[in-house]
Motif scaffolding. Sequence first.
Motif, PDB file in Angstrom:
ATOM      1  N   CYS A  97      11.145   2.576  10.048  1.00 12.38           N
ATOM      2  CA  CYS A  97      10.838   2.733   8.626  1.00 12.38           C
ATOM      3  C   CYS A  97      11.201   1.462   7.878  1.00 12.38           C
ATOM      4  CB  CYS A  97      11.660   3.867   8.016  1.00 12.38           C
ATOM      5  SG  CYS A  97      11.497   5.445   8.833  1.00 12.38           S
ATOM      6  N   ALA A  98      10.560   1.289   6.738  1.00 12.96           N
ATOM      7  CA  ALA A  98      10.927   0.242   5.794  1.00 12.96           C
ATOM      8  C   ALA A  98      11.074   0.914   4.440  1.00 12.96           C
ATOM      9  CB  ALA A  98       9.849  -0.838   5.745  1.00 12.96           C
ATOM     10  N   LEU A  99      12.154   0.588   3.749  1.00 17.55           N
ATOM     11  CA  LEU A  99      12.388   1.157   2.432  1.00 17.55           C
ATOM     12  C   LEU A  99      12.982   0.087   1.536  1.00 17.55           C
ATOM     13  CD1 LEU A  99      12.222   3.860   0.838  1.00 17.55           C
ATOM     14  CD2 LEU A  99      14.630   4.205   1.420  1.00 17.55           C
ATOM     15  N   GLY A 100      12.447  -0.026   0.335  1.00 10.41           N
ATOM     16  CA  GLY A 100      12.936  -0.979  -0.643  1.00 10.41           C
ATOM     17  C   GLY A 100      12.838  -0.398  -2.037  1.00 10.41           C
ATOM     18  N   VAL A 101      13.446  -1.090  -2.977  1.00 14.50           N
ATOM     19  CA  VAL A 101      13.396  -0.683  -4.383  1.00 14.50           C
ATOM     20  C   VAL A 101      12.730  -1.797  -5.167  1.00 14.50           C
ATOM     21  CG1 VAL A 101      14.751  -0.091  -6.428  1.00 14.50           C
ATOM     22  CG2 VAL A 101      15.500   0.707  -4.192  1.00 14.50           C
ATOM     23  N   GLU A 102      11.693  -1.419  -5.897  1.00 15.54           N
ATOM     24  CA  GLU A 102      10.975  -2.371  -6.741  1.00 15.54           C
ATOM     25  C   GLU A 102      10.901  -1.786  -8.152  1.00 15.54           C
ATOM     26  OE1 GLU A 102       6.460  -3.958  -7.250  1.00 15.54           O
ATOM     27  OE2 GLU A 102       7.174  -3.631  -5.213  1.00 15.54           O
ATOM     28  N   GLU A 103      11.488  -2.501  -9.109  1.00 17.74           N
ATOM     29  CA  GLU A 103      11.506  -2.041 -10.498  1.00 17.74           C
ATOM     30  C   GLU A 103      12.041  -0.606 -10.598  1.00 17.74           C
ATOM     31  OE1 GLU A 103       7.590  -2.636 -12.074  1.00 17.74           O
ATOM     32  OE2 GLU A 103       7.638  -4.776 -11.666  1.00 17.74           O
TER      33      GLU A 103
ATOM     34  N   TYR B  30      11.249   3.527  -5.544  1.00 15.77           N
ATOM     35  CA  TYR B  30      11.279   3.348  -4.103  1.00 15.77           C
ATOM     36  C   TYR B  30       9.877   3.124  -3.557  1.00 15.77           C
ATOM     37  CZ  TYR B  30      16.137   4.713  -3.947  1.00 15.77           C
ATOM     38  OH  TYR B  30      17.491   4.747  -4.123  1.00 15.77           O
ATOM     39  N   ILE B  31       9.779   2.159  -2.656  1.00 19.94           N
ATOM     40  CA  ILE B  31       8.548   1.897  -1.919  1.00 19.94           C
ATOM     41  C   ILE B  31       8.911   1.853  -0.446  1.00 19.94           C
ATOM     42  CG2 ILE B  31       7.369   0.678  -3.781  1.00 19.94           C
ATOM     43  CD1 ILE B  31       8.189  -1.931  -2.380  1.00 19.94           C
ATOM     44  N   GLY B  32       7.971   2.191   0.402  1.00 17.83           N
ATOM     45  CA  GLY B  32       8.289   2.162   1.815  1.00 17.83           C
ATOM     46  C   GLY B  32       7.128   2.561   2.685  1.00 17.83           C
ATOM     47  N   ARG B  33       7.426   2.632   3.960  1.00 19.31           N
ATOM     48  CA  ARG B  33       6.444   2.980   4.987  1.00 19.31           C
ATOM     49  C   ARG B  33       7.162   3.423   6.240  1.00 19.31           C
ATOM     50  NH1 ARG B  33       2.809  -0.083   3.700  1.00 19.31           N
ATOM     51  NH2 ARG B  33       1.559   0.127   5.550  1.00 19.31           N
ATOM     52  N   CYS B  34       6.441   4.078   7.140  1.00 14.10           N
ATOM     53  CA  CYS B  34       7.023   4.557   8.396  1.00 14.10           C
ATOM     54  C   CYS B  34       5.951   4.505   9.473  1.00 14.10           C
ATOM     55  CB  CYS B  34       7.533   5.994   8.209  1.00 14.10           C
ATOM     56  SG  CYS B  34       8.385   6.679   9.658  1.00 14.10           S
TER      57      CYS B  34
ATOM     58  N   PRO C  98       0.844  -1.184   0.000  1.00 13.23           N
ATOM     59  CA  PRO C  98       0.000   0.000   0.000  1.00 13.23           C
ATOM     60  C   PRO C  98       0.884   1.240   0.000  1.00 13.23           C
ATOM     61  CG  PRO C  98      -0.415  -1.365   1.945  1.00 13.23           C
ATOM     62  CD  PRO C  98       0.740  -1.956   1.203  1.00 13.23           C
ATOM     63  N   GLN C  99       0.454   2.278  -0.684  1.00  8.67           N
ATOM     64  CA  GLN C  99       1.216   3.508  -0.771  1.00  8.67           C
ATOM     65  C   GLN C  99       0.451   4.632  -0.087  1.00  8.67           C
ATOM     66  OE1 GLN C  99       4.284   3.364  -1.903  1.00  8.67           O
ATOM     67  NE2 GLN C  99       4.001   1.221  -2.354  1.00  8.67           N
ATOM     68  N   PRO C 100       1.112   5.734   0.213  1.00  3.43           N
ATOM     69  CA  PRO C 100       0.474   6.786   0.982  1.00  3.43           C
ATOM     70  C   PRO C 100      -0.663   7.490   0.266  1.00  3.43           C
ATOM     71  CG  PRO C 100       2.619   7.500   0.207  1.00  3.43           C
ATOM     72  CD  PRO C 100       2.491   6.041  -0.120  1.00  3.43           C
ATOM     73  N   THR C 101      -0.666   7.540  -1.059  1.00  2.00           N
ATOM     74  CA  THR C 101      -1.710   8.287  -1.740  1.00  2.00           C
ATOM     75  C   THR C 101      -2.481   7.399  -2.692  1.00  2.00           C
ATOM     76  OG1 THR C 101      -0.068   9.066  -3.329  1.00  2.00           O
ATOM     77  CG2 THR C 101      -0.563  10.514  -1.487  1.00  2.00           C
ATOM     78  N   ASP C 102      -2.065   7.320  -3.939  1.00  2.00           N
ATOM     79  CA  ASP C 102      -2.864   6.656  -4.954  1.00  2.00           C
ATOM     80  C   ASP C 102      -2.274   5.336  -5.449  1.00  2.00           C
ATOM     81  OD1 ASP C 102      -0.716   7.647  -6.275  1.00  2.00           O
ATOM     82  OD2 ASP C 102      -1.840   8.757  -7.772  1.00  2.00           O
ATOM     83  N   GLY C 103      -1.454   4.694  -4.675  1.00  2.00           N
ATOM     84  CA  GLY C 103      -0.895   3.409  -5.066  1.00  2.00           C
ATOM     85  C   GLY C 103       0.377   3.509  -5.873  1.00  2.00           C
TER      86      GLY C 103
ATOM     87  N   SER D 191       6.425  -9.229  -3.490  1.00  2.00           N
ATOM     88  CA  SER D 191       5.725 -10.448  -3.079  1.00  2.00           C
ATOM     89  C   SER D 191       5.062 -10.246  -1.716  1.00  2.00           C
ATOM     90  CB  SER D 191       6.712 -11.609  -2.995  1.00  2.00           C
ATOM     91  OG  SER D 191       7.619 -11.387  -1.924  1.00  2.00           O
ATOM     92  N   PRO D 192       4.055 -11.066  -1.398  1.00  2.00           N
ATOM     93  CA  PRO D 192       3.436 -10.988  -0.075  1.00  2.00           C
ATOM     94  C   PRO D 192       4.450 -11.184   1.057  1.00  2.00           C
ATOM     95  CG  PRO D 192       2.046 -12.256  -1.532  1.00  2.00           C
ATOM     96  CD  PRO D 192       3.338 -12.002  -2.269  1.00  2.00           C
ATOM     97  N   GLY D 193       5.460 -12.029   0.840  1.00  2.00           N
ATOM     98  CA  GLY D 193       6.490 -12.228   1.865  1.00  2.00           C
ATOM     99  C   GLY D 193       7.283 -10.962   2.126  1.00  2.00           C
ATOM    100  N   ASP D 194       7.659 -10.257   1.060  1.00  2.00           N
ATOM    101  CA  ASP D 194       8.373  -8.994   1.232  1.00  2.00           C
ATOM    102  C   ASP D 194       7.473  -7.942   1.867  1.00  2.00           C
ATOM    103  OD1 ASP D 194      10.644 -10.092   0.171  1.00  2.00           O
ATOM    104  OD2 ASP D 194      10.654  -8.882  -1.662  1.00  2.00           O
ATOM    105  N   GLU D 195       6.197  -7.925   1.461  1.00  2.00           N
ATOM    106  CA  GLU D 195       5.242  -6.983   2.061  1.00  2.00           C
ATOM    107  C   GLU D 195       5.144  -7.223   3.567  1.00  2.00           C
ATOM    108  OE1 GLU D 195       0.534  -5.735   2.001  1.00  2.00           O
ATOM    109  OE2 GLU D 195       1.246  -7.227   0.579  1.00  2.00           O
TER     110      GLU D 195
END
Length: 139
Positions: free
Chosen positions: A57-63, A66-70, A5-10, A105-109
């Motif tokens: 925080c969590a931060l990763g790189v997908e394609e 950057y994706i992440g959360r706090c 999930p992302q903070p605004t519109d995915g 993946s769900p595991g990474d999520e």
Amino acid sequence: MSAFPQPTDGEPLDFHTERDEQSRSWTRARPNAALIERFGRFGYKVTLRGGEDVHYCALGVEEDKYIGRCDCKGWKYHDGPCAHLCTLRKAAFIGLIDVEKTDGSPGDEHEMRQMTGETFDGERFDGAIERAQEEVCHR
């Protein structure tokens, strides 16, 4: 498309807009003046200069995005990345940290959600659920 999930519109975290608009989150982010501690594959503990609280925080790189959360209120209640995530992005840019790749993946999520305390493994979480259910039943 990411499973996160992302903070605004995915969409992935938009650090370019934060930078271009010189948002409060972006200007507060000073990796050389922050305490950054890595834990786990995606997890970071971030304390900003002048801040009293450690934020997870969590931060990763997908394609290449950057994706992440706090766990902070800035992440929860505002659009765009918070100052803690901006600090991590700046730290990655100057080579202070290496951000791990994720495949969405769900595991990474699940692993990313664990880093911010949103999910737990094992007995601790199960015990908390059982206690809450017992309290509701005894009312």
